[in-house]
Design an enzyme around this catalytic site. Sequence first.
Site, short mmCIF file in Angstrom:
data_model
loop_
_atom_site.label_atom_id
_atom_site.label_comp_id
_atom_site.label_asym_id
_atom_site.label_seq_id
_atom_site.Cartn_x
_atom_site.Cartn_y
_atom_site.Cartn_z
N ASP A 67 0.82 -1.21 0.00
CA ASP A 67 0.00 0.00 0.00
C ASP A 67 0.85 1.26 0.00
O ASP A 67 2.08 1.20 0.11
CB ASP A 67 -0.94 0.01 1.21
CG ASP A 67 -0.29 -0.55 2.47
OD1 ASP A 67 0.90 -0.27 2.70
OD2 ASP A 67 -0.97 -1.28 3.22
N ASP A 136 -8.12 -3.09 14.29
CA ASP A 136 -9.51 -3.29 13.85
C ASP A 136 -9.64 -4.44 12.86
O ASP A 136 -10.68 -4.64 12.25
CB ASP A 136 -10.07 -2.00 13.23
CG ASP A 136 -9.32 -1.55 11.98
OD1 ASP A 136 -8.34 -2.22 11.58
OD2 ASP A 136 -9.71 -0.51 11.39
N HIS A 138 -7.77 -4.90 10.05
CA HIS A 138 -7.42 -4.64 8.66
C HIS A 138 -6.09 -5.29 8.29
O HIS A 138 -5.19 -5.43 9.12
CB HIS A 138 -7.41 -3.13 8.35
CG HIS A 138 -6.25 -2.38 8.92
ND1 HIS A 138 -6.38 -1.49 9.96
CD2 HIS A 138 -4.94 -2.35 8.58
CE1 HIS A 138 -5.20 -0.95 10.24
NE2 HIS A 138 -4.31 -1.45 9.41
N GLU A 143 -9.82 -1.67 5.32
CA GLU A 143 -10.52 -1.42 6.57
C GLU A 143 -11.79 -2.28 6.66
O GLU A 143 -12.22 -2.87 5.66
CB GLU A 143 -10.89 0.06 6.67
CG GLU A 143 -9.69 1.02 6.68
CD GLU A 143 -8.97 1.06 8.04
OE1 GLU A 143 -9.03 0.08 8.78
OE2 GLU A 143 -8.36 2.11 8.33
#
Length: 260
Positions: A67, A136, A138, A143
């Site tokens: 990313d 979370d 990811h 996400e």
Amino acid sequence: MEIIIAASPKAIASIVADAIEDLLTEHAGTVLGLATGSSPLSVYQELIRRHRDNGLSFAKSRAFLLDEYLGLPRAHPQSYHSVIRSEFVDHIDIDPTHVYSPDGEAADPVVEGQRYDAAIAAAGGIELQLLGIGTDGHIGFNEPTSSLRSRTRVKTLTEQTRSDNARFFDHVDQVPRHVMTQGLGTISEARHLVLVATGEAKAEAVAAMVEGPVAAICPGSVLQLHQHATVLVDEDAASRLKLADYYRHVYANKPRWQGI
């Protein structure tokens, strides 16, 4: 999915480095998938040591990053293009022009996502993809609620992720709100997924990924569908796993020639 509970990040790094070294020994032109963040740092440090002390060579290999921040210049010290070089690439013998990342400054991010997926395919695909996991759930920057078949594209970061990443910037307001990330479908095309998680802060996400349902609310759970996925955690990150004793038993009785 194989779950390995190790005593420390150093022990995890040794196991992962063994797998990467085996790949490079079998095929010097191996295509690797690299992640940034704190999780893979110990792996990179061990690979750097093996390059320096034992002559492990990356000269013929290529690598793709997961990313990149959208709008952040590549020369910015916190762009992942820069980070992977300062933390890993600059310390080994890989050709830096053979380390690819999404262009966060592309005029058309949609076209750039398509180009990046095509570049991975043209390289023959990724043999081993290193991954971390966010608090979370990811992976990459996919996400919660990301499509399990998504491709490289623009995503909006949650405020939790921006807060988690603020330690790399002077202030949370400097953390970009948007990123370009390999999608869960893109990531899943790698032939071996190797996810590293350490620390109690990752325990809930690890438990949801490994023992919860396959669901977009926990993007990491897509690893349950992969034909060759290895999750390596320390005791703290494993603290919420219901079947931790079973995972220890399986790994303790695994033939060592199998590797991971």
